[in-house]
Scaffold this active site. Structure first.
Site, PDB file in Angstrom:
ATOM      1  CB  SER A  89      -0.918  -0.094   1.070  1.00  0.00           C
ATOM      2  OG  SER A  89      -1.311  -0.972   0.945  1.00  0.00           O
TER       3      SER A  89
HETATM    4  N1  SAM Z   1      -1.360  -5.181   4.157  1.00  0.00           N
HETATM    5  C1  SAM Z   1       0.486  -4.672   3.070  1.00  0.00           C
HETATM    6  C2  SAM Z   1       1.551  -4.876   2.617  1.00  0.00           C
HETATM    7  O1  SAM Z   1       2.156  -3.883   3.830  1.00  0.00           O
HETATM    8  O2  SAM Z   1       1.618  -4.983   1.709  1.00  0.00           O
HETATM    9  C3  SAM Z   1      -1.185  -5.018   1.765  1.00  0.00           C
HETATM   10  C4  SAM Z   1      -2.037  -5.929   1.112  1.00  0.00           C
HETATM   11  S1  SAM Z   1      -2.735  -5.879  -0.635  1.00  0.00           S
HETATM   12  C5  SAM Z   1      -2.557  -4.261  -0.613  1.00  0.00           C
HETATM   13  C6  SAM Z   1      -3.892  -6.822   0.355  1.00  0.00           C
HETATM   14  C7  SAM Z   1      -3.567  -8.271   0.322  1.00  0.00           C
HETATM   15  O3  SAM Z   1      -4.855  -9.183   1.386  1.00  0.00           O
HETATM   16  C8  SAM Z   1      -2.981  -8.506  -0.556  1.00  0.00           C
HETATM   17  O4  SAM Z   1      -1.369  -9.842  -0.493  1.00  0.00           O
HETATM   18  C9  SAM Z   1      -4.132 -10.477  -0.747  1.00  0.00           C
HETATM   19  O5  SAM Z   1      -3.697 -11.284  -1.113  1.00  0.00           O
HETATM   20  C10 SAM Z   1      -4.494 -10.011   1.040  1.00  0.00           C
HETATM   21  N2  SAM Z   1      -5.520 -10.542   0.596  1.00  0.00           N
HETATM   22  C11 SAM Z   1      -6.624 -10.733   0.229  1.00  0.00           C
HETATM   23  N3  SAM Z   1      -8.171 -11.065   0.702  1.00  0.00           N
HETATM   24  C12 SAM Z   1      -7.250 -12.382   1.751  1.00  0.00           C
HETATM   25  C13 SAM Z   1      -8.122 -12.976   2.336  1.00  0.00           C
HETATM   26  N4  SAM Z   1     -10.040 -13.208   2.798  1.00  0.00           N
HETATM   27  N5  SAM Z   1      -7.203 -13.225   3.901  1.00  0.00           N
HETATM   28  C14 SAM Z   1      -5.947 -12.862   3.979  1.00  0.00           C
HETATM   29  N6  SAM Z   1      -5.658 -12.586   2.688  1.00  0.00           N
HETATM   30  C15 SAM Z   1      -6.548 -11.827   2.313  1.00  0.00           C
END
Ligand code: SAM
Length: 213
Positions: free
Chosen positions: A61
């Protein structure tokens, strides 16, 4: 050429200009180098205030959004925190500077492995990355003082609300995945939940089940 010290100053100045005023959050953002979480081609852009691609087609992000979400979470030193959506591990690393214990859940095993390696390399011993569908929370470690969701849900997931301690805070982007979403702060009170809309954000969707990689 900009020196690392100048780059850091500019990075922190950009956060301040976006409304990040909490000194503890700014200190955590100063300590954790975003360059450790961005690999390959995009590593030269790690200090710019923009989301960047990571493995598995996901994103790290925008730093100002990480900082503003962390600020809204108002993490206290004794807190146990759950993050849903580990991605690169950057947000979890920031939280590790503010909380007693951080659990972060990610649906891609590969991202979990990479994040765990980065945490080890940086000596962050109070953060654990776990593979799973984070929309179910982490019942074995519940309740949590703080919960942060870094993917967009259509509604705050029920299991996460249930795993939030009384007095606890959850920050979650809510809305349709292909549109701009609202960042919502949920506070658990003795009588239920209070909801506050903070700002517009754009996140990848919260998906069901484990990913393929
Ligand atoms: N917080 C992260 C960072 O600091 O790099 C960025 C997060 S990214 C915008 C969103 C993440 O949420 C992705 O890696 C995606 O695979 C994960 N995601 C989506 N649905 C999910 C779920 N049900 N459980 C766990 N992770 C999930």
């Amino acid at each position: 050429m900009t020196s690392p010290a100048e780059r850091k100053m500019q990075f922190l100045f950009a956060l301040r200009s976006k409304g990040v005023t909490d000194v503890r959050v700014l200190t955590a953002m100063e300590r954790i180098d975003r360059g450790d979480f961005v690999r390959g081609l995009f590593s030269t852009r790690a200090y710019e205030d923009m989301p960047l691609p990571i493995s598995c087609g996901q994103t790290i992000s925008q730093p100002s959004v990480v900082a503003l979400m962390t600020q809204a979470l108002n993490v206290q030193p004794r807190d146990k925190v759950l993050e849903v959506g580990t991605g690169s591990g950057y947000q979890a690393a920031i939280l590790s500077q503010l909380a007693r214990r951080v659990y972060t859940v990610e649906r891609y095993r590969r991202l979990v492995r990479d994040a765990q390696k980065t945490f080890e390399k940086l000596g962050l011993t109070n953060v654990t990355a776990i593979a799973g569908d984070g929309s179910h929370g982490l019942p074995e470690q519940a309740p949590f003082d703080r919960i942060i969701v870094t993917a967009a849900a259509e509604d705050p997931p029920g299991p996460l609300l249930a795993q939030l301690r009384e007095g606890g805070i959850m920050v979650v982007p809510v809305g349709q995945s292909d549109a701009v979403q609202s960042l919502i702060k949920v506070t658990r009170t003795p009588d239920g939940f209070e909801y506050q809309e903070l700002r517009q954000v754009r996140f990848v969707p919260l998906l069901e089940g484990l990913g393929q990689e």
